[in-house]
Design an enzyme around this catalytic site. Structure first.
Site, PDB file in Angstrom:
ATOM      1  N   GLU A  12       0.880  -1.179   0.000  1.00  0.00           N
ATOM      2  CA  GLU A  12       0.000   0.000   0.000  1.00  0.00           C
ATOM      3  C   GLU A  12       0.908   1.217   0.000  1.00  0.00           C
ATOM      4  O   GLU A  12       1.758   1.341   0.882  1.00  0.00           O
ATOM      5  CB  GLU A  12      -0.895   0.002   1.245  1.00  0.00           C
ATOM      6  CG  GLU A  12      -1.725  -1.261   1.424  1.00  0.00           C
ATOM      7  CD  GLU A  12      -2.608  -1.568   0.241  1.00  0.00           C
ATOM      8  OE1 GLU A  12      -3.048  -0.629  -0.440  1.00  0.00           O
ATOM      9  OE2 GLU A  12      -2.840  -2.751  -0.038  1.00  0.00           O
ATOM     10  N   CYS A  43      -2.073   9.296   4.507  1.00  0.00           N
ATOM     11  CA  CYS A  43      -1.934   8.887   3.112  1.00  0.00           C
ATOM     12  C   CYS A  43      -3.135   9.351   2.303  1.00  0.00           C
ATOM     13  O   CYS A  43      -3.057   9.605   1.114  1.00  0.00           O
ATOM     14  CB  CYS A  43      -1.773   7.383   3.014  1.00  0.00           C
ATOM     15  SG  CYS A  43      -2.875   6.517   4.132  1.00  0.00           S
TER      16      CYS A  43
HETATM   17  P1  NAD Z   1       8.608   4.717   4.122  1.00  0.00           P
HETATM   18  O1  NAD Z   1       8.384   4.045   2.826  1.00  0.00           O
HETATM   19  O2  NAD Z   1       9.742   5.651   4.253  1.00  0.00           O
HETATM   20  O3  NAD Z   1       8.791   3.625   5.265  1.00  0.00           O
HETATM   21  C1  NAD Z   1       7.847   2.586   5.466  1.00  0.00           C
HETATM   22  C2  NAD Z   1       8.553   1.396   6.088  1.00  0.00           C
HETATM   23  O4  NAD Z   1       9.477   0.868   5.151  1.00  0.00           O
HETATM   24  C3  NAD Z   1       9.358   1.738   7.340  1.00  0.00           C
HETATM   25  O5  NAD Z   1       9.186   0.705   8.280  1.00  0.00           O
HETATM   26  C4  NAD Z   1      10.768   1.764   6.826  1.00  0.00           C
HETATM   27  O6  NAD Z   1      11.734   1.469   7.815  1.00  0.00           O
HETATM   28  C5  NAD Z   1      10.723   0.664   5.789  1.00  0.00           C
HETATM   29  N1  NAD Z   1      11.782   0.710   4.779  1.00  0.00           N
HETATM   30  C6  NAD Z   1      12.509   1.770   4.357  1.00  0.00           C
HETATM   31  N2  NAD Z   1      13.375   1.395   3.405  1.00  0.00           N
HETATM   32  C7  NAD Z   1      13.193   0.072   3.201  1.00  0.00           C
HETATM   33  C8  NAD Z   1      13.773  -0.890   2.324  1.00  0.00           C
HETATM   34  N3  NAD Z   1      14.723  -0.557   1.466  1.00  0.00           N
HETATM   35  N4  NAD Z   1      13.322  -2.153   2.383  1.00  0.00           N
HETATM   36  C9  NAD Z   1      12.339  -2.518   3.221  1.00  0.00           C
HETATM   37  N5  NAD Z   1      11.756  -1.646   4.094  1.00  0.00           N
HETATM   38  C10 NAD Z   1      12.174  -0.375   4.069  1.00  0.00           C
HETATM   39  O7  NAD Z   1       7.223   5.446   4.485  1.00  0.00           O
HETATM   40  P2  NAD Z   1       6.843   6.290   5.775  1.00  0.00           P
HETATM   41  O8  NAD Z   1       7.568   7.598   5.720  1.00  0.00           O
HETATM   42  O9  NAD Z   1       6.984   5.470   7.005  1.00  0.00           O
HETATM   43  O10 NAD Z   1       5.273   6.516   5.563  1.00  0.00           O
HETATM   44  C11 NAD Z   1       4.754   7.506   4.747  1.00  0.00           C
HETATM   45  C12 NAD Z   1       4.339   6.946   3.390  1.00  0.00           C
HETATM   46  O11 NAD Z   1       3.436   5.877   3.563  1.00  0.00           O
HETATM   47  C13 NAD Z   1       3.606   7.942   2.519  1.00  0.00           C
HETATM   48  O12 NAD Z   1       4.053   7.804   1.199  1.00  0.00           O
HETATM   49  C14 NAD Z   1       2.153   7.516   2.639  1.00  0.00           C
HETATM   50  O13 NAD Z   1       1.338   7.912   1.573  1.00  0.00           O
HETATM   51  C15 NAD Z   1       2.291   6.042   2.736  1.00  0.00           C
HETATM   52  N6  NAD Z   1       1.141   5.418   3.352  1.00  0.00           N
HETATM   53  C16 NAD Z   1       0.252   4.736   2.559  1.00  0.00           C
HETATM   54  C17 NAD Z   1      -0.887   4.154   3.120  1.00  0.00           C
HETATM   55  C18 NAD Z   1      -1.883   3.398   2.274  1.00  0.00           C
HETATM   56  O14 NAD Z   1      -2.739   2.731   2.821  1.00  0.00           O
HETATM   57  N7  NAD Z   1      -1.806   3.457   0.953  1.00  0.00           N
HETATM   58  C19 NAD Z   1      -1.104   4.262   4.490  1.00  0.00           C
HETATM   59  C20 NAD Z   1      -0.173   4.948   5.264  1.00  0.00           C
HETATM   60  C21 NAD Z   1       0.944   5.512   4.691  1.00  0.00           C
END
Ligand code: NAD
Length: 549
Positions: free
Chosen positions: A305, A339
């Protein structure tokens, strides 16, 4: 058996709020902060949690607390000098150990009856109800969530537990389609080891939702929370352990995503990845997860997501009072860090200037302040990196567009990671602030001559998450239902605040590659469908060995 069901022997006392069965699903009500006793109870929880700040949180692998050399220091976004706690930061070998632990626990867990697995979720939900304000208070301090947002997040976490418990009971009943001489059974089996990778913006709800879905369907889990919300995640881990969940079934693995993420996603011993977060990380996970290692038993399932660039269209006959309130809440609630947040508004020419004037006035009335202050409507953003990134977009907006409102946060900027609401008008639909996810309190307003061009602008994005439309015209409302390309469409209301079951949530295009969280088909992704067909016209049975004697 879940602990609360084991009244006499469990070390934990029975929760004050009894465990409820999820026979029928109802959304957990949000707290009514207009009631004095509710406000006082919330303040007491904030005071209690304040007294616990500065604690240490180890990894939990195979039921054992594990310290690490490297640590994540969790800072209060409202007060940058305040440490919320220190969290262990997993290294690559911890990630491998967590996967081994999850795999070792898999056979016993997948053999556990679905009914019992659902009961664990219900016990966890009961414990969350007991600790509701305390959990919300952790979110206030760790993630800068204002009171009502933090409370709603805990309610949503409870909803996910109850809804998925309820759904699993239905899915656990095999479907039988028989013909003369043939018995057919359609059933679901768990996939295996699931890695859950979560964001910080709904720190309890999203992590609980993905984890609960994986567990109740019979998978074991390595839970990797976001760095910025690892202490809230530690509370979920403690609730899961208190429920009596067998050790190793759920492993708590906070750490730096870039370091341990690829190890978790690339491991041949992982079967399914449930991710919510940014588009760039989601796409990287999707790519790495699709790669097949000769040691793995099959192709991994990836659920991702991702982000959005959500638009609200305001029609020329819209009720502007409603439209302004809807945009205000959707754009600036939790500082635009949902989001589902509105980051583009497309207004029909006839009401463009009046709308802008009213939106500006309404936004100026929002109180910016620390999340623990009950009067705050706009709190801080999550961290310095986010504040700097948003500031860069604001600089672009000021250069390329008409600045309608640029809120200065004054001295708060020294205290925490504050960014005031910004409204830019006359934005070019192709520009960066109209196309890229900013994830902060910045809204781009665009003018459209007619509904055709408004729809074209709204759909002109790589994302398709949420969208909204304010109008009084039944014809136009009907058209929008057909033509706006979003996963969740909201008409004459704000576009945030999806509720489990009522508004199953998720997008498509570059917003997501999964079915909707909190919806009826969500759990299916965590299972393998199997069909068994048996010819019952057998010519006699082979006698069992002792029957021959
Ligand atoms: P992010 O992608 O920076 O991090 C999300 C998770 O991924 C964290 O736990 C992070 O440590 C991990 N991560 C980072 N690099 C990684 C890698 N290379 N491999 C595996 N895992 C890795 O996102 P964020 O800043 O935590 O959240 C904000 C984002 O999430 C926004 O883009 C928002 O739109 C999205 N979001 C989407 C939904 C939805 O339902 N579509 C819901 C909530 C948030």
């Amino acid at each position: 058996m879940p602990r609360a069901a084991r009244k006499e022997s469990g070390p934990k006392s029975q929760p004050e709020i009894p465990v409820r069965k999820a026979d029928t699903f109802e959304n957990e009500p949000h707290s009514d902060f207009s009631r004095k006793e509710i406000r006082e109870a919330f303040q007491t929880a904030l005071d209690d949690v304040a007294a616990q700040l500065g604690g240490e949180f180890p990894l939990i692998i195979d039921g054992k607390a594990t310290e690490t050399r490297k640590k994540i220091v969790s800072v209060n976004p409202s007060h940058r000098k305040q440490t919320v706690g220190t969290v262990a930061s997993a290294a690559v070998d911890h990630a491998e150990q967590a996967i081994v632990s999850a795999r070792r626990s898999l056979d016993a867990w997948r053999a556990t009856r679905a009914e019992e697995r659902a009961e664990y979720l219900e016990v966890m939900a009961a414990e969350m109800r007991n600790r509701r304000f305390e959990l919300a208070a952790w979110e206030v301090y760790e993630c800068g969530k204002p009171w009502a947002d933090a409370d709603a997040d805990v309610a949503e976490a409870i909803d996910f537990l109850m809804f998925y418990a309820n759904q699993m009971r239905d899915l656990a009943v095999p479907v039988q389609v028989d013909f003369p001489g043939e018995e057919n059974t359609h059933l679901y089996r768990s996939r295996g080891v699931c890695v859950v990778i979560a964001p910080w913006n709904f720190p309890l709800a999203i992590l609980t939702g993905m984890t609960a879905a994986a567990l109740v369907t019979g998978n074991t889990v390595v839970m990797k929370p976001a760095e910025q919300s690892s202490i809230v995640a530690a509370q979920l881990m403690s609730i899961a352990r208190d429920s009596g969940l067998p050790r190793g079934v759920l492993n708590y693995l906070p750490g730096i995503g870039e370091e341990i993420g690829p190890v978790l996603v690339g491991s041949p011993d992982v079967d399914i990845i449930a991710f919510t977060g940014s588009r760039s990380v989601g796409l990287a996970i999707n790519k790495l997860g699709a790669d097949t290692d000769p040691r793995q038993s099959g192709v991994k399932k990836v659920i991702a997501e991702m982000g959005g660039k959500n638009a609200i269209i305001v029609d020329d006959d819209a009720d502007l009072d409603e439209a302004v309130q809807g945009v205000l809440k959707s754009a600036f609630g939790y500082s635009g860090q949902k989001c589902s947040a509105c980051s583009r508004v497309i207004v029909l020419s006839a009401c463009y200037e009046p709308f802008l004037k009213r939106l500006k006035e309404a936004t100026e009335s929002l109180k910016i302040g620390p999340a623990e202050d009950p009067g705050t409507s706009v709190g801080p953003v999550i961290d310095k990196e986010a504040a700097d990134r948003i500031a860069d977009y604001i600089a672009i907006g000021k250069e390329e567009c008409r600045t309608v409102l640029a809120t200065d946060v004054g001295k708060l900027a020294q205290e925490g990671f504050y960014v005031g609401p910004h409204i830019f008008a006359d934005v070019d639909p192709e520009s960066r602030i109209a196309q890229q996810e900013i994830f902060g309190p910045v809204v781009a307003v665009m003018q459209a001559d007619d509904l055709d061009s408004a729809i074209e602008i709204a759909n002109n994005t790589e994302y398709a998450l949420t969208g909204g439309f304010f109008s009084r015209s039944p014809k136009n409302l009907h058209r929008i239902k057909q033509e706006l390309q979003v996963g969740n469409l909201y008409l004459n209301r704000g576009i945030t605040g999806a509720l489990v079951n009522r508004h199953p949530f998720g997008g498509y295009r570059y917003s997501g590659i999964g079915s909707k969280a909190g919806g009826r088909d969500y759990l299916l992704q965590f299972m393998i469908p199997v069909t068994i067909s048996e010819n019952t016209l057998r010519r006699g049975f082979a006698p069992p060995p002792d029957a021959e004697k």
